[in-house]
Design a protein around this motif. Structure first.
Motif, PDB file in Angstrom:
ATOM      1  N   ASN A  27      15.424 -48.019 101.548  1.00  0.00           N
ATOM      2  CA  ASN A  27      15.388 -49.937 100.512  1.00  0.00           C
ATOM      3  C   ASN A  27      15.037 -49.417  99.730  1.00  0.00           C
ATOM      4  O   ASN A  27      16.298 -49.714  98.535  1.00  0.00           O
ATOM      5  CB  ASN A  27      14.944 -50.514 101.715  1.00  0.00           C
ATOM      6  N   TYR A  28      13.957 -49.004  99.385  1.00  0.00           N
ATOM      7  CA  TYR A  28      13.452 -48.995  98.160  1.00  0.00           C
ATOM      8  C   TYR A  28      14.256 -47.998  96.966  1.00  0.00           C
ATOM      9  O   TYR A  28      14.773 -48.479  95.841  1.00  0.00           O
ATOM     10  CB  TYR A  28      12.060 -48.482  97.859  1.00  0.00           C
ATOM     11  N   MET A  29      14.544 -46.845  97.119  1.00  0.00           N
ATOM     12  CA  MET A  29      15.225 -45.698  96.877  1.00  0.00           C
ATOM     13  C   MET A  29      17.131 -46.060  96.695  1.00  0.00           C
ATOM     14  O   MET A  29      17.436 -46.487  94.906  1.00  0.00           O
ATOM     15  CB  MET A  29      15.507 -44.758  97.075  1.00  0.00           C
ATOM     16  N   ASP A  30      17.594 -47.212  97.657  1.00  0.00           N
ATOM     17  CA  ASP A  30      18.927 -47.877  97.429  1.00  0.00           C
ATOM     18  C   ASP A  30      18.661 -48.645  95.786  1.00  0.00           C
ATOM     19  O   ASP A  30      20.284 -48.938  94.772  1.00  0.00           O
ATOM     20  CB  ASP A  30      19.117 -48.547  98.387  1.00  0.00           C
ATOM     21  N   LYS A  31      17.539 -49.650  95.581  1.00  0.00           N
ATOM     22  CA  LYS A  31      17.404 -51.035  94.898  1.00  0.00           C
ATOM     23  C   LYS A  31      17.287 -50.364  93.614  1.00  0.00           C
ATOM     24  O   LYS A  31      17.724 -50.842  92.399  1.00  0.00           O
ATOM     25  CB  LYS A  31      16.277 -51.973  95.887  1.00  0.00           C
ATOM     26  N   ASN A  32      16.664 -49.043  93.557  1.00  0.00           N
ATOM     27  CA  ASN A  32      16.356 -48.654  92.563  1.00  0.00           C
ATOM     28  C   ASN A  32      16.742 -47.208  91.390  1.00  0.00           C
ATOM     29  O   ASN A  32      16.922 -47.324  91.329  1.00  0.00           O
ATOM     30  CB  ASN A  32      14.648 -48.523  92.290  1.00  0.00           C
ATOM     31  N   VAL A  81       2.085 -46.639  99.069  1.00  0.00           N
ATOM     32  CA  VAL A  81       2.816 -45.882  97.651  1.00  0.00           C
ATOM     33  C   VAL A  81       3.680 -47.476  97.082  1.00  0.00           C
ATOM     34  O   VAL A  81       4.030 -47.858  96.591  1.00  0.00           O
ATOM     35  CB  VAL A  81       3.078 -44.971  97.068  1.00  0.00           C
ATOM     36  N   LEU A  82       4.828 -47.069  98.730  1.00  0.00           N
ATOM     37  CA  LEU A  82       5.731 -48.157  98.736  1.00  0.00           C
ATOM     38  C   LEU A  82       5.500 -48.802  98.838  1.00  0.00           C
ATOM     39  O   LEU A  82       5.746 -49.847  97.726  1.00  0.00           O
ATOM     40  CB  LEU A  82       6.645 -47.802  99.403  1.00  0.00           C
ATOM     41  N   LYS A  83       4.348 -50.024  99.277  1.00  0.00           N
ATOM     42  CA  LYS A  83       4.111 -51.439  99.080  1.00  0.00           C
ATOM     43  C   LYS A  83       3.571 -52.087  98.071  1.00  0.00           C
ATOM     44  O   LYS A  83       3.676 -52.610  97.326  1.00  0.00           O
ATOM     45  CB  LYS A  83       2.960 -51.809  99.998  1.00  0.00           C
ATOM     46  N   LYS A  84       2.843 -50.931  96.871  1.00  0.00           N
ATOM     47  CA  LYS A  84       2.302 -51.021  95.736  1.00  0.00           C
ATOM     48  C   LYS A  84       3.251 -51.271  94.650  1.00  0.00           C
ATOM     49  O   LYS A  84       3.304 -51.907  93.484  1.00  0.00           O
ATOM     50  CB  LYS A  84       1.422 -49.890  94.999  1.00  0.00           C
ATOM     51  N   LEU A  85       4.616 -50.265  94.932  1.00  0.00           N
ATOM     52  CA  LEU A  85       5.975 -50.549  94.015  1.00  0.00           C
ATOM     53  C   LEU A  85       6.329 -51.639  94.520  1.00  0.00           C
ATOM     54  O   LEU A  85       6.800 -51.689  93.743  1.00  0.00           O
ATOM     55  CB  LEU A  85       6.579 -49.317  94.057  1.00  0.00           C
ATOM     56  N   SER A  86       6.324 -52.542  95.156  1.00  0.00           N
ATOM     57  CA  SER A  86       7.558 -53.628  95.869  1.00  0.00           C
ATOM     58  C   SER A  86       6.545 -55.001  95.645  1.00  0.00           C
ATOM     59  O   SER A  86       6.142 -54.468  95.374  1.00  0.00           O
ATOM     60  CB  SER A  86       7.929 -53.025  97.448  1.00  0.00           C
TER      61      SER A  86
END
Length: 86
Positions: A27-32, A81-86
């Motif tokens: 999800n994160y990589m797709d959005k970014n 890391v993912l939580k801090k980036l989102s």
């Protein structure tokens, strides 16, 4: 010493956890617009490590509790890391 049943139970729990984290990564990589082939990107490195844990958890590399706990720590780091980036 943990039984084979206990080790396999921990492996199954870790497999589920890594699957959940992979969903967050996707999800994160797709959005970014991050491509998984960008191997110098730290997010991709964490993503690929998570894939490795997911795919190898039932292999000989994770055949004792200490190794499973180490993998669990790696997954915790990736999720943090993912939580801090989102």
């Amino acid at each position: 010493m943990p039984s084979l049943y206990e080790i396999n139970l921990q492996r199954e729990i870790l497999r589920e956890k890594s699957a959940e984290i992979l969903a967050y990564f996707n999800n994160y990589m797709d959005k970014n617009n991050i491509n998984s082939t960008e191997i110098k990107n730290p997010i991709v490195i964490l993503y690929l490590n998570t894939i490795y844990i997911y795919s190898e958890i039932f292999g000989s590399k994770y055949d004792d509790i200490a190794k499973i706990e180490a993998a669990n720590g790696q997954l915790d780091l990736a999720l943090e890391v993912l939580k801090k980036l989102s």
